[in-house]
Write an enzyme that holds these catalytic residues in place. Structure first.
Site, short mmCIF file in Angstrom:
data_model
loop_
_atom_site.label_atom_id
_atom_site.label_comp_id
_atom_site.label_asym_id
_atom_site.label_seq_id
_atom_site.Cartn_x
_atom_site.Cartn_y
_atom_site.Cartn_z
N GLU B 63 30.24 -53.24 -25.80
CA GLU B 63 31.31 -52.57 -26.55
C GLU B 63 32.57 -52.47 -25.67
O GLU B 63 33.68 -52.70 -26.14
CB GLU B 63 30.82 -51.18 -26.95
N ASP B 67 35.85 -54.41 -26.86
CA ASP B 67 37.07 -53.63 -27.12
C ASP B 67 38.30 -54.33 -26.53
O ASP B 67 39.34 -54.43 -27.17
CB ASP B 67 36.86 -52.24 -26.51
N GLU B 134 32.56 -54.23 -32.20
CA GLU B 134 33.19 -54.53 -30.90
C GLU B 134 32.19 -55.28 -29.99
O GLU B 134 32.55 -56.25 -29.34
CB GLU B 134 33.66 -53.25 -30.22
#
Lengths: 243, 243
Positions: B63, B67, B134
């Site tokens: 993640e 991101d 993500e």
């Protein structure tokens, strides 16, 4: 008249050639198109000076793009370098690498301070160089491709200028550093959470450092611990405590 | 015993084949290695359940990487789409696109809610899907390359699920919305800057919205205006004012 124009063109031309050479030596390869690099090195203050063509663009849009390009390259670098560290550690170390001060120091070491065009005093101008480095990274990305840009960031920035061990070690203990200092100086030190803001699934905390009943600095973070570390880091700077 | 093992392997094998097919249909292409996608779809809560191999990894590291990958792709998309908009506009619109709520809605539309593995109630689990999206983006980046990942994000996320006009228009006026509401409801509305934090060259502001002498919400931003907008947005949610 013609002679003057030819002279002017020659002069501009040799200026472009010199700039291309200088940029090439920073990059380690010849740029394809020089224009985007010239823009990357043009600070807002310099763009305010209108030339004969009217309004001049400056490097803030490129800085926006370069900031994310740098962010993802550093993210991947740390992700692969530390396969057993959690996302909190990765986020923290990345923010230490890409912070304005660190980037400005690297930009100066690379010689960008000689290439950036801006108007005004060179005092208090340090952040200009870090911003220009971010813009330069965007320029490389747009002029070449992601792979070339990643190679530049990895080789010329991370491997050459970043001492990961030092970054991990040195900055880790702002809070302990502050506690040690307060003990030695016989000051009353308090950490206090001022605010907690919930934004969707994310929480942001604001912490402050209080020395002898006076707020020294406030800090932010996605956890209480990080907000305190941020506040502690700022307090160390303000109180001139060596990290 | 052997029969049982063969059955188990067959069962697991067909589960993997099914999963690969499902992921392939989300991606629009066949994944090379399935493992990284399986990890991307494994929420922390699910990793807490130890299987026979002991501790299980979860998707938070992915993640973190995803991101930034998403951030740079959206940055470039907006940079090229709006050549005459400044970095403030680009930053603002990007943050509206990549915010948790928006990503979770897209993840659900893509069918990720059926693929994410987690333990616990499905209520209040919405952010899990945005986080998984993500992580999935990081998985695509690691499994293929930046170009393929950029194509996926552009075609399958931005072009299919993001209405830029609506994003620019709809969210712009939280503050005006709040002012209209206060006028209509005859409430006393105030905006107040609570804090200003200086971090190197960057400043962060904290603003709050006060209705009839009571703080409704606080917000943060790199300018006073943005901090107020953030506080206004949160207040609209809390006061159930339709955007």
């Amino acid at each position: 008249m013609l002679k003057k124009l030819t002279g002017l063109l020659k002069k501009n031309n040799s200026k472009t050639v010199r700039l291309k050479k200088a940029i090439g030596s920073v990059l380690g390869f010849d740029p394809n198109s020089i224009d985007v690099y010239v823009l990357a090195l043009r600070h807002t203050s310099s763009a305010k000076v209108q030339d004969t063509t009217g309004f001049r663009e400056h490097n803030e849009r490129l800085e926006f793009l370069g900031d994310s390009v740098l962010g993802v390259i550093v993210a991947e670098y740390l992700f692969k370098k530390f396969p057993f560290k959690d996302e909190g550690f990765l986020t923290e170390i990345r923010s230490r690498i890409v912070n304005g001060d660190s980037l400005s120091n690297i930009a100066i070491k690379m010689g960008l301070d000689d290439l950036v065009s801006f108007e005004g005093s060179k005092n208090n101008a340090k952040s200009i160089y870090g911003d220009a480095l971010e813009a330069l990274i965007a320029a490389i990305y747009l002029d070449t491709d992601f792979k070339t840009c990643k190679k530049f960031v990895t080789k010329k920035i991370l491997e050459q200028h970043i001492d990961l061990d030092e970054i991990i070690e040195n900055n880790k203990n702002y809070k302990s550093k502050l506690i040690e200092w307060a003990h030695k100086e016989e000051k009353i030190l308090k950490f206090h959470i001022l605010n907690e803001t919930v934004n969707g699934a994310k929480r942001q905390f604001e912490a402050c450092v209080i020395v002898n009943e006076e707020i020294v600095a406030t800090g932010f973070g996605l956890s209480k611990k990080k907000a305190e570390q941020d506040a502690a880091m700022k307090s160390c700077t303000i109180l001139k405590i060596d990290p």
